[in-house]
Design a protein around this motif. Structure first.
Motif, PDB file in Angstrom:
ATOM      1  N   GLY A 181     -13.620   6.881 -45.624  1.00  0.00           N
ATOM      2  CA  GLY A 181     -13.277   5.529 -46.033  1.00  0.00           C
ATOM      3  C   GLY A 181     -14.438   4.772 -46.636  1.00  0.00           C
ATOM      4  N   ARG A 206      -9.025   0.516 -46.347  1.00  0.00           N
ATOM      5  CA  ARG A 206      -9.156   1.563 -45.336  1.00  0.00           C
ATOM      6  C   ARG A 206      -8.014   1.473 -44.319  1.00  0.00           C
ATOM      7  NH1 ARG A 206     -14.050   0.661 -44.299  1.00  0.00           N
ATOM      8  NH2 ARG A 206     -13.828  -0.685 -42.455  1.00  0.00           N
ATOM      9  N   ARG A 220     -14.196   1.652 -49.239  1.00  0.00           N
ATOM     10  CA  ARG A 220     -12.938   0.951 -49.059  1.00  0.00           C
ATOM     11  C   ARG A 220     -13.158  -0.311 -48.236  1.00  0.00           C
ATOM     12  NH1 ARG A 220      -8.199   5.366 -47.658  1.00  0.00           N
ATOM     13  NH2 ARG A 220      -8.554   6.804 -49.375  1.00  0.00           N
ATOM     14  N   SER A 259     -11.145   7.613 -40.218  1.00  0.00           N
ATOM     15  CA  SER A 259     -10.382   7.588 -41.468  1.00  0.00           C
ATOM     16  C   SER A 259      -9.219   6.611 -41.442  1.00  0.00           C
ATOM     17  CB  SER A 259      -9.860   8.991 -41.798  1.00  0.00           C
ATOM     18  OG  SER A 259      -8.935   9.421 -40.805  1.00  0.00           O
TER      19      SER A 259
END
Length: 327
Positions: free
Chosen positions: A7, A89, A10, A235
């Motif tokens: 991520g 994310r 993000r 993640s």
């Protein structure tokens, strides 16, 4: 690749301003409308009545988008920031329609049901962040609309595959179990079983020392388990995607990754090299076919495709380890 997994780059959902939340909602509604129209086009020839349902769903998404654009125009002006779901994310993802072809009633119903749940969850979380009364009201209304309007799944069940409430509840429970435990666990098992083949068998044939091989396998398995577990946790927090607790998913991934590697490392506790290697090869064979079966059983991957992906891939990695170890 690593930035996508972890991520990096993000935005977190909590960092978005109200304008960015509105912009994200607008782009999401546009994408969903396009997906529904693509589903309608794919079903029109074989299921014309179901295609009409998807056309109606697309029109509904267009209505939501227009409401959001009008609110943005009143509060922030004409310029809408460019922010999409892939920029945030943990935000839910949408598969392009070509990845779910061939389209069928069951597959499309499941996709549409998931889309409605995810959109409703997003609007609930977005409304909590809104301080402006008009913004909070619209986001709350859209959350209620996504939750309470007659879902596509129910419409298709009435027309094509009616089921009782108990069966629906069992399917919902099974789906959540798959998302939280089976899917992350399978990813871990695949990674642990396949990625550790090369180092373990390379060490085995390079040293012919079962204890040293076991230590290599132990280190590779535990290291991969820790890495995969933290990757899964980092993640996606599961709040918007609906995949469940990140801790549970991380534990499932990490434990199964470690188990996948230890399966063919433990035989090297046997002092006799060829006995240990033969047993390890048998364990690898069982592991790869078990993964193919799980993919077919829970992830609905065609059995021969799963076999080709897992068994052939694992055999190639195994061969690479043996060749490198004998070099």
């Amino acid at each position: 690749m690593l930035s996508r997994v972890f991520g990096f780059g993000r935005r977190s959902f909590d960092s978005l301003s109200e304008q960015e939340i509105l912009a994200l909602a607008i782009s999401s509604e546009e994408d969903d409308g396009r997906i529904y129209r693509a589903y309608a086009d794919g079903l029109r020839e074989d299921f014309p009545q179901s295609a009409k349902v998807f056309d109606g769903m697309a029109d509904e998404e267009d209505g939501h988008r227009n409401q959001l654009i009008e609110l943005h125009r009143k509060r922030f002006g004409e310029r809408i920031p460019l922010i999409r779901r892939e920029h945030v994310r943990g935000y839910f993802e949408r598969k392009p329609d070509w990845l779910v072809r061939p389209l069928g009633i069951e597959k499309v119903r499941g996709q549409a049901e998931a889309m409605e749940r995810q959109a409703q969850r997003f609007y609930v979380e977005a409304a909590k962040r809104a301080e402006d009364a008009s913004t909070r009201k619209l986001l709350g209304d859209l959350a209620v609309a996504e939750q309470s309007h007659e879902s596509l799944a129910r419409r298709l069940e009435l027309k094509h595959t009616p089921e009782d409430v108990q069966q629906e509840e069992r399917q919902s429970e099974r789906r959540q179990f798959v998302l939280t435990y089976v899917q992350p666990g399978l990813a871990g098992l695949m990674d642990g079983s396949v990625s550790t083949l090369a180092p373990i068998f390379a060490a085995a044939f390079a040293t012919h020392d079962t204890w040293q091989t076991f230590l290599v396998g132990l280190a590779a398995s535990i290291g991969a388990g820790i890495s995969m577990g933290f990757t899964e946790v980092a993640s996606d927090d599961g709040r918007l995607s609906g995949r469940g607790s990140p801790v549970k998913r991380g534990l499932a991934t990490g434990i199964m990754t470690t188990v996948g590697g230890l399966g063919h490392a433990l035989p090297y506790l046997i002092p006799h090299f060829w006995t240990a290697t033969t047993l390890a090869a048998i364990v690898v064979f069982i592991e790869l076919w078990a993964i193919a079966y799980i993919q077919n059983r829970f992830m609905e991957t065609p059995f021969w495709r799963a076999t080709f992906q897992v068994v052939l891939g694992g055999a190639l990695v195994f061969a690479a380890g043996v060749l490198i170890g004998n070099a």
